[in-house]
Enzyme design. Structure first.
Site, PDB file in Angstrom:
ATOM      1  N   CYS A 190    -127.047 -44.417  72.278  1.00 54.24           N
ATOM      2  CA  CYS A 190    -126.645 -45.630  72.544  1.00 54.24           C
ATOM      3  C   CYS A 190    -126.525 -46.246  70.936  1.00 54.24           C
ATOM      4  O   CYS A 190    -127.339 -45.815  70.535  1.00 54.24           O
ATOM      5  CB  CYS A 190    -127.283 -46.834  73.085  1.00 54.24           C
TER       6      CYS A 190
ATOM      7  N   CYS B 169    -134.238 -52.754  69.129  1.00 50.77           N
ATOM      8  CA  CYS B 169    -132.675 -52.578  69.130  1.00 50.77           C
ATOM      9  C   CYS B 169    -131.882 -54.464  69.008  1.00 50.77           C
ATOM     10  O   CYS B 169    -132.951 -55.253  70.145  1.00 50.77           O
ATOM     11  CB  CYS B 169    -132.744 -51.874  70.334  1.00 50.77           C
TER      12      CYS B 169
ATOM     13  N   HIS C 192    -144.545 -50.996  80.488  1.00 50.40           N
ATOM     14  CA  HIS C 192    -143.622 -50.390  79.483  1.00 50.40           C
ATOM     15  C   HIS C 192    -143.592 -51.096  77.715  1.00 50.40           C
ATOM     16  O   HIS C 192    -143.362 -52.096  78.128  1.00 50.40           O
ATOM     17  CB  HIS C 192    -142.219 -50.160  79.868  1.00 50.40           C
TER      18      HIS C 192
ATOM     19  N   GLU D 210    -141.605 -51.457  75.964  1.00 56.45           N
ATOM     20  CA  GLU D 210    -140.104 -53.117  76.126  1.00 56.45           C
ATOM     21  C   GLU D 210    -141.125 -54.743  76.706  1.00 56.45           C
ATOM     22  O   GLU D 210    -140.344 -55.717  76.591  1.00 56.45           O
ATOM     23  CB  GLU D 210    -139.500 -53.145  76.784  1.00 56.45           C
TER      24      GLU D 210
ATOM     25  N   THR E 277    -133.689 -54.126  79.393  1.00 53.23           N
ATOM     26  CA  THR E 277    -132.593 -53.898  79.165  1.00 53.23           C
ATOM     27  C   THR E 277    -132.007 -52.066  80.268  1.00 53.23           C
ATOM     28  O   THR E 277    -131.363 -52.105  80.455  1.00 53.23           O
ATOM     29  CB  THR E 277    -132.500 -53.288  77.050  1.00 53.23           C
TER      30      THR E 277
ATOM     31  N   CYS F 273    -128.937 -53.141  79.122  1.00 53.61           N
ATOM     32  CA  CYS F 273    -127.448 -53.543  78.927  1.00 53.61           C
ATOM     33  C   CYS F 273    -126.505 -52.349  78.771  1.00 53.61           C
ATOM     34  O   CYS F 273    -126.616 -51.640  79.691  1.00 53.61           O
ATOM     35  CB  CYS F 273    -128.126 -52.545  76.899  1.00 53.61           C
TER      36      CYS F 273
ATOM     37  N   SER G 180    -138.757 -41.970  79.129  1.00 52.97           N
ATOM     38  CA  SER G 180    -137.376 -42.571  78.499  1.00 52.97           C
ATOM     39  C   SER G 180    -136.884 -43.043  80.541  1.00 52.97           C
ATOM     40  O   SER G 180    -136.903 -42.313  81.188  1.00 52.97           O
ATOM     41  CB  SER G 180    -136.665 -42.148  78.287  1.00 52.97           C
ATOM     42  N   SER G 181    -137.073 -44.782  79.980  1.00 50.56           N
ATOM     43  CA  SER G 181    -136.769 -45.035  81.611  1.00 50.56           C
ATOM     44  C   SER G 181    -135.930 -45.083  81.779  1.00 50.56           C
ATOM     45  O   SER G 181    -135.212 -44.790  82.961  1.00 50.56           O
ATOM     46  CB  SER G 181    -136.765 -46.882  80.814  1.00 50.56           C
TER      47      SER G 181
ATOM     48  N   SER H 258    -131.707 -41.771  74.690  1.00 58.00           N
ATOM     49  CA  SER H 258    -132.275 -41.318  73.495  1.00 58.00           C
ATOM     50  C   SER H 258    -132.283 -40.244  73.370  1.00 58.00           C
ATOM     51  O   SER H 258    -132.688 -39.432  72.456  1.00 58.00           O
ATOM     52  CB  SER H 258    -133.777 -41.965  73.744  1.00 58.00           C
TER      53      SER H 258
HETATM   54  S1  SF4 Z   1    -130.181 -48.589  75.959  1.00 56.34           S
HETATM   55 FE1  SF4 Z   1    -132.422 -49.712  74.780  1.00 56.34          FE
HETATM   56  S2  SF4 Z   1    -131.514 -49.174  72.237  1.00 56.34           S
HETATM   57 FE2  SF4 Z   1    -129.599 -48.368  73.433  1.00 56.34          FE
HETATM   58  S3  SF4 Z   1    -128.852 -50.332  73.278  1.00 56.34           S
HETATM   59 FE3  SF4 Z   1    -129.858 -49.985  75.217  1.00 56.34          FE
HETATM   60  S4  SF4 Z   1    -131.276 -51.381  74.889  1.00 56.34           S
HETATM   61 FE4  SF4 Z   1    -130.571 -50.651  73.314  1.00 56.34          FE
END
Ligand code: SF4
Length: 327
Positions: A23, A107, A135, A137, A175, A205, A233-234, A278
């Site tokens: 992303c 981010c 987590h 975040e 997110t 997100c 990785s969530s 990621s």
């Molecule tokens: S997954 Fe995480 S790093 Fe990627 S755009 Fe969404 S908030 Fe941002």
């Protein structure tokens, strides 16, 4: 004869999800470490994993990044990069106290949730932060206003919530959650708190929701869905859950192609393939090659969105890059 005609049809196919993989926030965070290594030279310290992916972390380590858990492991005056997941304000203060050159790779979509938390706390709201306990975040966001924020870790956590004034409560979220589970949590919260306010815009997100959406499309046709991503990785873990909920007969998370067990493919005709936000696409291509060796040569890419969002590098890094370019 074309290459396609030369490839024997086996009746075994791969449904390849798009969007998948990197992303905009991950791309920016990884580039931040790469550019910092070029500009300042190794070693560069990175607090926590820059993004939650084993391969990315190992690759950056090989180039001179040193991953640490806390600022106190960074020598005074050295450069430290904060990961894409964001940090609590006290982490910036610790960096200042140790005279670290701090570069913030949080981010921008996580920063947006921090700003919301600060704003609602300043207006004296109780904030219900939907997310996974522990987590990074969530720790960072909750650190913006610890006296105002309570964590709600899924629908079953709703009953233990207490608020000061049911007329002044808002929910925010991590997110990278499951969109559907979050809706369920919010629905349960609203049965207890009918005046609960929603965030001004979606906190989950675009990358998380797009990757879940395309997996939902392909899952009903898949005997097995393989998600490339790391266990911490969530958003990758959520993709396996979403695939199973949407009708895939099996779902597995792997970091690398060699982790795929042949038994998963034994009776499969259709394999779904995607990757977390990621994950570099080279790892997906390695899985495609692994599957092709086992007869899954027919690959259909299923596209549900085209992503064009990009984020510019952190200001503090751009400033130093410009100064270096001027000489
Ligand atoms: S997954 Fe995480 S790093 Fe990627 S755009 Fe969404 S908030 Fe941002």
């Amino acid at each position: 004869m074309t290459e396609a005609e030369a490839t024997p049809k086996t009746g075994k196919r791969v449904l390849l999800a798009k969007p998948r993989g990197y992303c905009a926030g991950v791309d920016r965070a990884v580039q931040t470490v790469e550019e910092a290594l070029k500009l300042y030279g190794a070693p560069i310290y990175v607090r926590k994993q820059i993004v939650h992916n084993k391969h990315v972390v190992q690759t950056l380590e090989a180039r001179g990044a040193i991953f640490v858990e806390e600022n106190e492991e960074v020598p005074e005056g050295a450069t430290v990069i904060f990961s894409a997941h964001g940090v609590a304000p006290e982490v910036y203060e610790q960096a200042r106290a140790r005279s670290l050159r701090a570069i913030d790779a949080t981010c921008p979509l996580v920063t947006k949730v921090h700003q919301e938390a600060k704003r609602f706390a300043a207006e004296d709201y109780d904030i219900l932060l939907i997310g996974h306990e522990g987590h990074e975040e969530v720790i960072g966001t909750a650190g913006e206003a610890p006296a105002h924020i309570q964590l709600v870790d899924g629908p079953d956590d709703v009953d233990r919530i207490t608020v000061r004034d049911p007329n002044k409560v808002v929910w925010l979220s991590q997110t990278t959650l499951s969109v559907d589970e979050t809706l369920e949590t919010v629905a349960r919260l609203k049965t207890r708190l009918p005046l609960l306010q929603s965030p001004p815009s979606d906190d989950i997100c675009y990358a998380t929701s797009n990757r879940q959406h395309v997996v939902k499309e392909i899952a009903p046709d898949c005997d097995v869905v393989i998600v490339v991503g790391s266990r911490n990785s969530s958003n990758s873990v959520r993709l396996v859950e979403v695939a199973l909920d949407a009708g895939a007969r099996a779902g597995h998370l792997v970091d690398f192609a060699h982790e795929i067990d042949d038994a998963w493919l034994a009776d499969a005709r259709t394999v779904g393939l995607t990757s977390g936000a990621s994950v570099p696409d080279e790892l997906v291509h390695e899985v495609l090659a692994h599957l092709a060796e086992r007869g899954f040569t027919d690959v259909d890419e299923v596209v549900t969105a085209n992503e064009r969002l990009t984020f510019s590098l952190p200001q503090e890094l751009k400033r130093d890059m410009k100064a270096a370019a001027r000489g």
